[in-house]
Write a protein that holds these residues in place. Sequence first.
Motif, PDB file in Angstrom:
ATOM      1  N   ASP A  91       0.827  -1.208   0.000  1.00 26.22           N
ATOM      2  CA  ASP A  91       0.000   0.000   0.000  1.00 26.22           C
ATOM      3  C   ASP A  91       0.866   1.266   0.000  1.00 26.22           C
ATOM      4  OD1 ASP A  91      -2.281  -1.534  -0.026  1.00 26.22           O
ATOM      5  OD2 ASP A  91      -2.713  -1.295   2.124  1.00 26.22           O
ATOM      6  N   THR A  92       1.971   1.221   0.735  1.00 33.41           N
ATOM      7  CA  THR A  92       2.898   2.357   0.737  1.00 33.41           C
ATOM      8  C   THR A  92       3.456   2.581  -0.666  1.00 33.41           C
ATOM      9  OG1 THR A  92       3.537   1.899   3.029  1.00 33.41           O
ATOM     10  CG2 THR A  92       5.007   3.305   1.756  1.00 33.41           C
ATOM     11  N   ALA A  93       3.866   1.503  -1.300  1.00 32.50           N
ATOM     12  CA  ALA A  93       4.426   1.610  -2.654  1.00 32.50           C
ATOM     13  C   ALA A  93       3.386   2.125  -3.646  1.00 32.50           C
ATOM     14  CB  ALA A  93       4.967   0.257  -3.101  1.00 32.50           C
ATOM     15  N   ASP A  94       2.140   1.688  -3.491  1.00 28.38           N
ATOM     16  CA  ASP A  94       1.067   2.150  -4.368  1.00 28.38           C
ATOM     17  C   ASP A  94       0.893   3.663  -4.265  1.00 28.38           C
ATOM     18  OD1 ASP A  94      -1.559   1.718  -5.965  1.00 28.38           O
ATOM     19  OD2 ASP A  94      -2.217   2.757  -4.144  1.00 28.38           O
ATOM     20  N   ARG A  95       0.795   4.178  -3.036  1.00 32.84           N
ATOM     21  CA  ARG A  95       0.616   5.630  -2.868  1.00 32.84           C
ATOM     22  C   ARG A  95       1.866   6.379  -3.331  1.00 32.84           C
ATOM     23  NH1 ARG A  95      -3.045   2.824  -1.586  1.00 32.84           N
ATOM     24  NH2 ARG A  95      -4.736   3.330  -0.122  1.00 32.84           N
ATOM     25  N   ALA A  96       3.028   5.804  -3.064  1.00 36.31           N
ATOM     26  CA  ALA A  96       4.278   6.455  -3.494  1.00 36.31           C
ATOM     27  C   ALA A  96       4.336   6.563  -5.015  1.00 36.31           C
ATOM     28  CB  ALA A  96       5.482   5.677  -2.966  1.00 36.31           C
TER      29      ALA A  96
END
Length: 277
Positions: A91-96
């Motif tokens: 999820d962090t990578a998606d938003r990043a």
Amino acid sequence: MVKIYLGPAGVPLSSKKRNTIDGIRTVKELGLNAMEVEFVQGVKMKPESAEEAGKIAEELGVRLSVHAPYFVNLCSNEREKVEASKARIFDTADRAERMKADAIAIHIAFYGKLSPEECYQQVKSELGEVVDKARSQGIKNVKFGVETMAKDTAFGTLDEVVSISKEIKGVIPYIDWAHTFARQGGRIDYGEIIDRLKRELGLTHINSHFESLVFRNGKYVDEHLPIENDAPPFKPLAEELVKREDLSITLICESPELEKDALKMKKVLEELGYKFT
């Protein structure tokens, strides 16, 4: 000459509104050019908000990175915690990716009951799965940064993060200079580390954190202090950077003073002849 991106970990303390977009605008107004978006308590930002933040940062010339939640441990002995950790990293990578951030910083694991080598193999397997899933779902650009850690119980020696970066495409070391200083018993050779990252990984951009640490009971511990405490000292890093060619670096200030200390770091670099554009 080196290209330096410098800014705070999170929304500047002086920002009137406590949100990412106002934080990015404040960073620009302060004369800084980077910000790390903090998801340390969870990934609560909506996808469309991440896209909007990315547009604003691009317009203003502020380079973004993102910090994943603290609640990550790929070497937990509880399977559900490992799976929850993987979901948080994804999820962090998606938003990043949506905000066009270049990298995420991850506190990846604690050894727990495993040996360091067993933990390494588990991190390699689990993180590899997250990266593969991310790439298959269109997360193409963001790099997965395994952070160097201060605690002896944590996965994150310099050797470990360099090695894992060699084994999984898209994974990089996220260098916390103070954590590395602590893990090495209060010693650090900035030039040696930069040379190693370039030599062994071919890195032309380094993602990093900078702060000072508390000294207690004969060792440095992971409690952050303003940079004036010189644990480790910033000026030797600045001196090392300004003489470099073919290198860029993001310096995220994790001091409790955030932008105040980031501006002190900027002043040191400018006094050594570096010009922020």
